[in-house]
Design an enzyme around this catalytic site. Sequence first.
Site, PDB file in Angstrom:
ATOM      1  N   ASP A   1       0.852  -1.189   0.000  1.00 48.16           N
ATOM      2  CA  ASP A   1       0.000   0.000   0.000  1.00 48.16           C
ATOM      3  C   ASP A   1       0.890   1.242   0.000  1.00 48.16           C
ATOM      4  O   ASP A   1       2.088   1.152   0.272  1.00 48.16           O
ATOM      5  CB  ASP A   1      -0.944  -0.006   1.215  1.00 48.16           C
ATOM      6  CG  ASP A   1      -2.237   0.764   0.943  1.00 48.16           C
ATOM      7  OD1 ASP A   1      -2.333   1.436  -0.106  1.00 48.16           O
ATOM      8  OD2 ASP A   1      -3.151   0.698   1.783  1.00 48.16           O
ATOM      9  N   GLU A   2       0.274   2.389  -0.296  1.00 47.98           N
ATOM     10  CA  GLU A   2       1.104   3.599  -0.386  1.00 47.98           C
ATOM     11  C   GLU A   2       1.381   4.205   0.988  1.00 47.98           C
ATOM     12  O   GLU A   2       2.479   4.661   1.243  1.00 47.98           O
ATOM     13  CB  GLU A   2       0.491   4.611  -1.377  1.00 47.98           C
ATOM     14  CG  GLU A   2      -0.495   5.631  -0.833  1.00 47.98           C
ATOM     15  CD  GLU A   2      -1.886   5.103  -0.570  1.00 47.98           C
ATOM     16  OE1 GLU A   2      -2.045   3.931  -0.141  1.00 47.98           O
ATOM     17  OE2 GLU A   2      -2.841   5.873  -0.744  1.00 47.98           O
TER      18      GLU A   2
ATOM     19  N   ASP B   1      -1.510   4.981   7.518  1.00 49.66           N
ATOM     20  CA  ASP B   1      -2.000   6.161   8.246  1.00 49.66           C
ATOM     21  C   ASP B   1      -2.556   5.702   9.593  1.00 49.66           C
ATOM     22  O   ASP B   1      -1.826   5.599  10.575  1.00 49.66           O
ATOM     23  CB  ASP B   1      -3.037   6.874   7.380  1.00 49.66           C
ATOM     24  CG  ASP B   1      -3.594   8.118   8.027  1.00 49.66           C
ATOM     25  OD1 ASP B   1      -2.874   8.745   8.809  1.00 49.66           O
ATOM     26  OD2 ASP B   1      -4.753   8.474   7.755  1.00 49.66           O
TER      27      ASP B   1
ATOM     28  N   ARG C   1      -3.785   2.754  10.000  1.00 51.26           N
ATOM     29  CA  ARG C   1      -3.541   1.305   9.924  1.00 51.26           C
ATOM     30  C   ARG C   1      -4.847   0.501   9.915  1.00 51.26           C
ATOM     31  O   ARG C   1      -4.818  -0.735   9.876  1.00 51.26           O
ATOM     32  CB  ARG C   1      -2.612   0.849  11.079  1.00 51.26           C
ATOM     33  CG  ARG C   1      -1.816  -0.400  10.758  1.00 51.26           C
ATOM     34  CD  ARG C   1      -0.728  -0.657  11.789  1.00 51.26           C
ATOM     35  NE  ARG C   1       0.461   0.121  11.480  1.00 51.26           N
ATOM     36  CZ  ARG C   1       1.533   0.187  12.276  1.00 51.26           C
ATOM     37  NH1 ARG C   1       1.564  -0.476  13.418  1.00 51.26           N
ATOM     38  NH2 ARG C   1       2.579   0.903  11.934  1.00 51.26           N
TER      39      ARG C   1
ATOM     40  N   TYR D   1       0.147  12.408  -3.584  1.00 53.55           N
ATOM     41  CA  TYR D   1       0.858  11.476  -4.461  1.00 53.55           C
ATOM     42  C   TYR D   1       0.683  11.873  -5.924  1.00 53.55           C
ATOM     43  O   TYR D   1      -0.361  12.442  -6.292  1.00 53.55           O
ATOM     44  CB  TYR D   1       0.369  10.050  -4.184  1.00 53.55           C
ATOM     45  CG  TYR D   1       0.781   9.611  -2.793  1.00 53.55           C
ATOM     46  CD1 TYR D   1       2.125   9.359  -2.512  1.00 53.55           C
ATOM     47  CD2 TYR D   1      -0.131   9.518  -1.743  1.00 53.55           C
ATOM     48  CE1 TYR D   1       2.540   9.002  -1.238  1.00 53.55           C
ATOM     49  CE2 TYR D   1       0.278   9.161  -0.460  1.00 53.55           C
ATOM     50  CZ  TYR D   1       1.617   8.902  -0.224  1.00 53.55           C
ATOM     51  OH  TYR D   1       2.032   8.563   1.047  1.00 53.55           O
TER      52      TYR D   1
ATOM     53  N   TRP E   1      -0.010  10.354  -8.677  1.00 57.04           N
ATOM     54  CA  TRP E   1      -1.162   9.846  -9.447  1.00 57.04           C
ATOM     55  C   TRP E   1      -2.435  10.614  -9.103  1.00 57.04           C
ATOM     56  O   TRP E   1      -3.425  10.521  -9.837  1.00 57.04           O
ATOM     57  CB  TRP E   1      -1.351   8.339  -9.221  1.00 57.04           C
ATOM     58  CG  TRP E   1      -1.271   7.900  -7.784  1.00 57.04           C
ATOM     59  CD1 TRP E   1      -2.278   7.899  -6.864  1.00 57.04           C
ATOM     60  CD2 TRP E   1      -0.114   7.407  -7.102  1.00 57.04           C
ATOM     61  NE1 TRP E   1      -1.813   7.436  -5.650  1.00 57.04           N
ATOM     62  CE2 TRP E   1      -0.489   7.116  -5.767  1.00 57.04           C
ATOM     63  CE3 TRP E   1       1.215   7.170  -7.488  1.00 57.04           C
ATOM     64  CZ2 TRP E   1       0.400   6.614  -4.816  1.00 57.04           C
ATOM     65  CZ3 TRP E   1       2.099   6.666  -6.535  1.00 57.04           C
ATOM     66  CH2 TRP E   1       1.689   6.392  -5.220  1.00 57.04           C
TER      67      TRP E   1
HETATM   68  P1  G4P Z   1      -4.241   2.692   6.479  1.00 54.95           P
HETATM   69  O1  G4P Z   1      -4.858   1.441   7.040  1.00 54.95           O
HETATM   70  O2  G4P Z   1      -3.433   2.389   5.228  1.00 54.95           O
HETATM   71  O3  G4P Z   1      -3.507   3.481   7.493  1.00 54.95           O
HETATM   72  O4  G4P Z   1      -5.368   3.606   5.874  1.00 54.95           O
HETATM   73  P2  G4P Z   1      -6.551   4.410   6.587  1.00 54.95           P
HETATM   74  O5  G4P Z   1      -7.685   3.462   6.757  1.00 54.95           O
HETATM   75  O6  G4P Z   1      -6.062   5.139   7.779  1.00 54.95           O
HETATM   76  O7  G4P Z   1      -6.799   5.457   5.453  1.00 54.95           O
HETATM   77  C1  G4P Z   1      -7.961   5.572   4.696  1.00 54.95           C
HETATM   78  C2  G4P Z   1      -7.646   6.119   3.325  1.00 54.95           C
HETATM   79  O8  G4P Z   1      -6.972   7.381   3.457  1.00 54.95           O
HETATM   80  C3  G4P Z   1      -6.684   5.220   2.516  1.00 54.95           C
HETATM   81  O9  G4P Z   1      -6.998   5.320   1.147  1.00 54.95           O
HETATM   82  C4  G4P Z   1      -5.358   5.927   2.659  1.00 54.95           C
HETATM   83  O10 G4P Z   1      -4.528   5.628   1.556  1.00 54.95           O
HETATM   84  C5  G4P Z   1      -5.801   7.363   2.657  1.00 54.95           C
HETATM   85  N1  G4P Z   1      -4.799   8.260   3.238  1.00 54.95           N
HETATM   86  C6  G4P Z   1      -4.426   8.354   4.525  1.00 54.95           C
HETATM   87  N2  G4P Z   1      -3.491   9.302   4.685  1.00 54.95           N
HETATM   88  C7  G4P Z   1      -3.265   9.808   3.439  1.00 54.95           C
HETATM   89  C8  G4P Z   1      -2.406  10.842   2.943  1.00 54.95           C
HETATM   90  O11 G4P Z   1      -1.639  11.477   3.669  1.00 54.95           O
HETATM   91  N3  G4P Z   1      -2.475  11.097   1.617  1.00 54.95           N
HETATM   92  C9  G4P Z   1      -3.305  10.417   0.773  1.00 54.95           C
HETATM   93  N4  G4P Z   1      -3.270  10.744  -0.510  1.00 54.95           N
HETATM   94  N5  G4P Z   1      -4.123   9.432   1.203  1.00 54.95           N
HETATM   95  C10 G4P Z   1      -4.093   9.145   2.524  1.00 54.95           C
HETATM   96  P3  G4P Z   1      -8.153   4.577   0.416  1.00 54.95           P
HETATM   97  O12 G4P Z   1      -9.479   4.920   0.985  1.00 54.95           O
HETATM   98  O13 G4P Z   1      -7.778   3.129   0.381  1.00 54.95           O
HETATM   99  O14 G4P Z   1      -8.047   5.246  -0.992  1.00 54.95           O
HETATM  100  P4  G4P Z   1      -7.014   5.129  -2.185  1.00 54.95           P
HETATM  101  O15 G4P Z   1      -5.819   4.315  -1.757  1.00 54.95           O
HETATM  102  O16 G4P Z   1      -7.805   4.499  -3.230  1.00 54.95           O
HETATM  103  O17 G4P Z   1      -6.631   6.533  -2.465  1.00 54.95           O
HETATM  104 MG    MG Z   2      -4.657   3.704   0.066  1.00 62.83          MG
END
Ligand code: G4P
Ligand code: MG
Length: 203
Positions: free
Chosen positions: A114-115, A118, A120, A174, A176
Amino acid sequence: MSLAKQDPAYKASKSLDVDGKCYFSYSDIHQTICSLVPRIKEFDPSVIIAIGGGGFIPARMLRTELKVPILAISLELYDDSTNTARPEVKKIQWFDENSDVGSKVRGEKVLIVDEVDDSRATLQFAVEEVIKCNEPAAVCVAVVHNKRKEKKGVLPPNVIYLAGEDVDDKWNCYPWDAAAYGNSIVEHEKLAKVCSGVAEGRD
Ligand code: G4P
Ligand code: MG
């Protein structure tokens, strides 16, 4: 002058931001995730599971070096229609075990990518679901960035955890997602240079 990745001055420079946000370039992401390759190769996964959408591009960067195929899963913690956190993580997309690549999970070693780590919460859900539904022999998690903060999620014991870089608890932008912040990729990459201290904007 560019600083070596291992140089503490480089790492410190990453705490720079633009309006409270930290911009990362494609090159930053590539270098940071691929710095984990030696440790991932020791683990020796049969397959990568990318958590979408943020994990897709880092997983693709790793694939060239690891030479193993990628499976995709997608989860949602936030409901985009209401902009609020869901009471539980929603499974949006999973892989089919009855496929050539999908069959490489059960009883094998898997790398989950994963990127950003946060809260977790999503990561914990993803890892637990893979273990529960697909029963791999071993799991290693690799993230580009780990935010230094208190975590809500806990990873199961025996899961190997690797983070390319620990970063401050700021919003990471990011490449993208450049358009989501109103930038072209060229503008985004310029902001990433400011954040890494190699362009105008740094004191
Ligand atoms: P975690 O378990 O990886 O810590 O993720 P968490 O549930 O805390 O985060 C929920 C969403 O918020 C995740 O994306 C995570 O990638 C995104 N996120 C948290 N902090 C940041 C940040 O600083 N920058 C960006 N760009 N995203 C952040 P998601 O809902 O899975 O969406 P996506 O990966 O499709 O974008
Ligand atoms: Mg994510």
